[in-house]
Design an enzyme around this catalytic site. Sequence first.
Site, mmCIF file in Angstrom:
data_model
loop_
_atom_site.group_PDB
_atom_site.id
_atom_site.type_symbol
_atom_site.label_atom_id
_atom_site.label_comp_id
_atom_site.label_asym_id
_atom_site.label_seq_id
_atom_site.Cartn_x
_atom_site.Cartn_y
_atom_site.Cartn_z
ATOM 1 N N ASN A 1 -1.847 -11.302 58.440
ATOM 2 C CA ASN A 1 -2.133 -9.965 58.963
ATOM 3 C C ASN A 1 -1.140 -9.034 58.279
ATOM 4 O O ASN A 1 0.042 -9.010 58.633
ATOM 5 C CB ASN A 1 -1.950 -9.946 60.487
ATOM 6 C CG ASN A 1 -2.103 -8.550 61.060
ATOM 7 O OD1 ASN A 1 -2.483 -7.615 60.351
ATOM 8 N ND2 ASN A 1 -1.796 -8.402 62.337
ATOM 9 N N TRP A 2 -1.651 -8.279 57.306
ATOM 10 C CA TRP A 2 -0.750 -7.405 56.540
ATOM 11 C C TRP A 2 -0.331 -6.176 57.349
ATOM 12 O O TRP A 2 0.525 -5.426 56.923
ATOM 13 C CB TRP A 2 -1.438 -6.963 55.243
ATOM 14 C CG TRP A 2 -1.390 -7.977 54.154
ATOM 15 C CD1 TRP A 2 -0.850 -9.227 54.216
ATOM 16 C CD2 TRP A 2 -1.888 -7.828 52.811
ATOM 17 N NE1 TRP A 2 -0.985 -9.866 53.001
ATOM 18 C CE2 TRP A 2 -1.617 -9.028 52.125
ATOM 19 C CE3 TRP A 2 -2.543 -6.802 52.132
ATOM 20 C CZ2 TRP A 2 -1.966 -9.225 50.781
ATOM 21 C CZ3 TRP A 2 -2.902 -6.990 50.797
ATOM 22 C CH2 TRP A 2 -2.620 -8.196 50.136
ATOM 23 N N LYS A 3 -0.990 -5.950 58.503
ATOM 24 C CA LYS A 3 -0.702 -4.753 59.312
ATOM 25 C C LYS A 3 -0.782 -3.515 58.398
ATOM 26 O O LYS A 3 -1.643 -3.474 57.528
ATOM 27 C CB LYS A 3 0.648 -4.913 60.027
ATOM 28 C CG LYS A 3 0.701 -6.237 60.815
ATOM 29 C CD LYS A 3 1.851 -6.334 61.763
ATOM 30 C CE LYS A 3 1.795 -7.677 62.490
ATOM 31 N NZ LYS A 3 2.824 -7.835 63.495
ATOM 32 N N GLU B 1 -0.737 -14.851 70.533
ATOM 33 C CA GLU B 1 0.462 -14.221 69.990
ATOM 34 C C GLU B 1 1.313 -13.681 71.144
ATOM 35 O O GLU B 1 1.066 -12.581 71.646
ATOM 36 C CB GLU B 1 0.073 -13.060 69.068
ATOM 37 C CG GLU B 1 -0.779 -13.484 67.894
ATOM 38 C CD GLU B 1 -0.653 -12.505 66.731
ATOM 39 O OE1 GLU B 1 -0.258 -12.957 65.643
ATOM 40 O OE2 GLU B 1 -0.919 -11.312 66.902
ATOM 41 N N SER C 1 6.269 -14.578 64.526
ATOM 42 C CA SER C 1 7.413 -15.048 63.738
ATOM 43 C C SER C 1 7.187 -16.448 63.146
ATOM 44 O O SER C 1 8.119 -17.232 63.019
ATOM 45 C CB SER C 1 8.704 -15.010 64.558
ATOM 46 O OG SER C 1 8.999 -13.675 64.934
ATOM 47 N N GLY D 1 2.261 -12.407 60.289
ATOM 48 C CA GLY D 1 2.544 -11.029 59.895
ATOM 49 C C GLY D 1 3.499 -10.987 58.717
ATOM 50 O O GLY D 1 3.113 -11.143 57.561
ATOM 51 N N GLY D 2 4.777 -10.802 59.015
ATOM 52 C CA GLY D 2 5.792 -10.591 57.978
ATOM 53 C C GLY D 2 5.734 -11.580 56.815
ATOM 54 O O GLY D 2 5.777 -11.181 55.641
HETATM 55 P P1 13P Z 1 5.035 -11.645 62.641
HETATM 56 O O1 13P Z 1 4.607 -12.893 61.924
HETATM 57 O O2 13P Z 1 5.599 -10.601 61.712
HETATM 58 O O3 13P Z 1 5.911 -11.930 63.823
HETATM 59 O O4 13P Z 1 3.707 -10.978 63.222
HETATM 60 C C1 13P Z 1 2.823 -11.767 63.925
HETATM 61 C C2 13P Z 1 1.571 -11.006 64.119
HETATM 62 O O5 13P Z 1 1.545 -10.025 64.860
HETATM 63 C C3 13P Z 1 0.383 -11.413 63.374
HETATM 64 O O6 13P Z 1 -0.754 -10.769 63.822
#
Ligand code: 13P
Length: 240
Positions: free
Chosen positions: A9-11, A162, A203, A224-225
């Site tokens: 998820n690149w947000k 999540e 995370s 995410g990250g």
């Molecule tokens: P992180 O992996 O950055 O904690 O984010 C998780 C997330 O929200 C994926 O949708």
Amino acid sequence: MRRRIIAGNWKMNMTKAEAKQFMADFLPLCKDAKCDTVLCVPFTDIHRVYKLAIGSNVKVGAQNVAWADKGAFTGEISAEMLKEVGAEYVIIGHSERRAYFGETDETVNMRTKQALKNGLKPIVCVGETLDQREGGKTEEVLANQVKKGLEGITEEVIIAYEPVWAIGTGKTATPEMANETIGFIRSVAQPLVGDVSILYGGSMNAANAQSLLNMEHIDGGLIGGASLKPNDFSVIVNCD
Ligand code: 13P
């Protein structure tokens, strides 16, 4: 059907040039991955990433979808539009959308139905806040999110668990805690939508992915990250 799905998820990250560079670096690293590898990217990157991914095992997804077919919905993007530019998956009800953009279980339900009607694979997100966990409300909150989010739906969906307190904080749920909670979600979801894939997110990174993916109920990850870093994300998609 339960499948190993690793979705990034690149947000709200990745300009045109950055997305292009990511794909150049990532594609050679993921060519032997056995999981379903998905990148859920900003709307503006979907078509580019889709085109760059042709011939690879990488699929593309969006991070939201409108509940209506078309019309006066300023700022929304329809399922038909997403499919036209190459999206196959869509994240629905991410906790950031619930927290900042007024997403509710009812809108999650409407968007999920719309995705399914149009042949998009929905990744429906659920998760409790720290207050809810500490207040002993985790199961009640998750059962509500699953039942309301999936009300009237019998088709196959993907669920992502999540925990809000684990997102972007570096605080991962322990594999045992994530497994137990996902097992609970499975017990609520199974009578509704059958034997679906349930992902863990929060995370998840190159160092902890394998121990999470080893757990019985954890079918994959929503990342995410670490999905912004080709090397780190490739470690996760290449986990056993
Ligand atoms: P992180 O992996 O950055 O904690 O984010 C998780 C997330 O929200 C994926 O949708």
